[in-house]
Design an enzyme around this catalytic site. Structure first.
Site, PDB file in Angstrom:
ATOM      1  N   HIS A   3       0.809  -1.215   0.000  1.00 35.48           N
ATOM      2  CA  HIS A   3       0.000   0.000   0.000  1.00 35.48           C
ATOM      3  C   HIS A   3       0.843   1.266   0.000  1.00 35.48           C
ATOM      4  CE1 HIS A   3      -2.744  -2.941   2.319  1.00 35.48           C
ATOM      5  NE2 HIS A   3      -3.059  -2.978   1.035  1.00 35.48           N
ATOM      6  N   HIS A   4       1.515   1.504  -1.091  1.00 39.54           N
ATOM      7  CA  HIS A   4       2.392   2.668  -1.194  1.00 39.54           C
ATOM      8  C   HIS A   4       1.567   3.951  -1.278  1.00 39.54           C
ATOM      9  CE1 HIS A   4       5.739  -0.076  -3.023  1.00 39.54           C
ATOM     10  NE2 HIS A   4       5.208  -0.555  -1.909  1.00 39.54           N
TER      11      HIS A   4
END
Length: 572
Positions: free
Chosen positions: A501-502
């Site tokens: 989940h950048h």
């Protein structure tokens, strides 16, 4: 070179872009969407194929054609990362994601203020760029509600208008009404996890997921086939943008989708306005779309890269980058795993939707006292499948117990015995923002179009984060023992590499000097340019970003339709 004209051009038609296309199209605006990948159908996802979708990642970017590189610090050379977990088709990552759909806590929007109020300013690491969001949970709540009901999210409320509800997440922020769909059925892993965490005094509940637990809006209920995270849904029960919002956008008659389109530049003029975009077509042609509004909504790498590639004499450091903040404050979720093996029972973890199946929120955000712990913020802890997918190939990619070889007869016997008897826990651990953690253009690596690859400079191995990871490992081990596992062990973490989940790169804020966009995703520098997605997040929370992306997209769509369309210009 082909040139088209439209009211709005949207780059990236995924979690945010597809939703915006539907909302703006319904308002009578002509919209063209550019998508790098194809547009698939529900029928394309059958038969199930774990090798194709999980191992070879057919629904994700090809790492050789569209590389993203990583280095732990500015003194080392970057190398391509081996896995990219976002989407590469219309609908984006919502086509193959695990569907986990969280609202953020109220305090997630004011993390800096909350820490200072409770622990003092010295509790924040000196080099962290921790800030508050420029909006509150209360402002976003109507759009959370709209997203849950229009897309279809299954769950159990824990707080309706301040009234705590047994069986839901008692730590959640107030919501106006119950989820539109009841929770998905519990599997054996969730049942064991729930019993153990209740015994320990914690508060388990069903993880909210964008899956139809019963028939919803013409779509069938989940069949519990087990092929979920990494796969497209073969019956359309997963509430992906592909089956929810893209058909709605089509029905407006105002939406055109161009697939196989690689946007490489946002065009602008000397007045400070964007005029459209340039893109390569699937045949290699160089094309232009002229538009009154440009919306960037691909994954965070491409949001940042497009701005850096679109520099001009007016914006020599990248479009919309007078603040110098483009590319800064990269964050990723750290994902420590603990595995639990049972000798006396089968849990058949491969059955049903995978990813995170049952959760406790007791150690997330500021839900617990951090005094003398050596860190701030936290993590939700969930039980689910190793590597978020329950098939046999996925099982072979997980870490076996210490002392178990990774080959030969002993390894074969471990796999055979453990496949139906093992669960995984993950502490999805929030990362603090730091200005030196960045996305920029790699000078040495290019993609298939000859464009510089996005380069990540990032390393989570900092005192605050390592202390938090150690704390969460111990909590998961405690839960694993309470579940009655015959073996409980930790999986090793990668050496500082970005994980899940950048977020970050085009931070939103209240001050044009320290942020890229305002709370509506509108560029401070260029008022007809909007950037929507998790690249705008000032902080990340311990929760998955997708539902918040969608709520923000609804809020931005509302502002564009009801305010900007009538009076173009800055919304703040």
């Amino acid at each position: 070179m082909a040139t088209e004209k439209t009211d709005v051009v949207i780059v990236g038609v995924g979690a945010a872009g597809g939703l915006l296309a539907a909302e703006l199209g319904k308002a009578g605006m002509k919209v063209i969407g550019l998508e790098r990948g194809p547009r698939l159908t529900t029928q394309d996802f059958s038969p199930h194929d774990e090798l194709r979708y999980f191992q070879r990642q057919d629904l994700r970017p090809n790492i050789k054609r569209t590389p993203v590189t990583w280095r732990p610090n500015a003194n080392t050379r970057a190398n391509p990362i081996p896995v990219q977990n976002y989407g590469n088709q219309a609908g984006g990552g919502t086509v193959h994601y695990g569907t986990v759909s969280w609202r953020f806590h109220e305090d997630d929007f004011r993390a800096r203020s909350r820490v200072i109020e409770r622990y003092g300013a010295n509790a924040i690491p000196a080099d962290s760029s921790l800030v508050d969001w420029p909006l509150s949970y209360a402002e976003l709540e109507p759009y959370y509600d709209k997203a849950e009901y229009e897309l279809g999210v299954a769950g159990k409320a824990g707080n309706i208008q301040g009234r705590k509800i047994d069986g839901g997440n008692g730590f959640e922020a107030p919501r106006r009404r119950e989820f539109p769909l009841p929770p998905l059925l519990k599997d054996q892993g969730a049942i064991q996890f729930e019993a153990a965490t209740r015994k320990l005094g914690y508060h388990p509940f069903s993880t909210p997921r964008a899956i139809a637990s019963e028939p919803y809006q013409g779509r069938p209920a989940c069949s519990y086939c087990g092929f979920c995270q990494a796969f497209g849904c073969h019956i359309g029960a997963k509430s992906s943008i592909l089956v929810t919002k893209l058909p709605e956008a089509d029905a407006t008659g105002n939406f055109t989708l161009i697939t196989g389109a690689m946007c490489y530049r946002v065009n602008s003029d000397n007045s400070g306005k964007v005029t459209g975009v340039a893109y390569y077509g699937p045949d290699g042609s160089d094309n232009t779309i002229e538009a009154e509004i440009v919306i960037l909504s691909p994954f965070i790498y491409d949001n940042t890269r497009l701005l850096l590639l679109s520099k001009t004499q007016k914006f020599p450091n990248g479009l919309a980058n007078s603040s110098g903040e483009v590319g800064k404050h990269l964050m990723t979720h750290m994902m420590p795993n603990v595995y639990v093996l049972f000798s006396d029972r089968h849990v058949n973890n491969y059955m049903g939707p995978s990813a995170q199946k049952h959760t406790i929120d007791d150690f997330n955000a500021d839900n617990f006292d951090h005094k003398d712990l050596g860190f701030i913020l936290g993590s939700q802890i969930s039980v689910g499948t190793g590597n978020l997918e329950g098939g046999p190939i996925s099982h072979t990619t997980t870490a076996p117990p210490p002392g178990t070889p990774r080959w030969g007869a002993a390894y074969r016997d471990y796999l055979s015995n453990s496949f139906t008897r093992q669960v995984a826990m993950v502490a999805q651990t929030e990362d603090l923002p730091y200005a030196h953690q960045t996305i920029d253009l790699d000078p040495d690596v290019k993609d298939q179009w000859g464009l510089p690859a996005p380069r990540l400079t990032y390393d989570f191995r900092r005192p605050n984060e390592l202390a938090r990871l150690g704390f969460m490992y111990k909590k998961m081990e405690e839960i694993g023992r309470a579940m009655g596992g015959s073996q409980v062990w930790r999986a090793p973490l990668p050496p500082g590499a970005p994980m899940a989940h950048h977020e970050g790169g085009t931070r939103m804020g209240n001050d044009p000097k320290t942020s890229v966009v305002n709370k509506y995703g509108q560029s401070w520098d260029v008022p007809n340019l909007f950037i929507i997605g998790s690249s705008t997040y000032p902080t990340m929370s311990g929760f998955n970003p997708t539902l918040t992306i969608q709520a923000l997209a609804y809020m931005s769509a509302n502002a564009i339709v009801n305010r900007y369309k009538k009076n173009p210009g800055p919304l703040l």
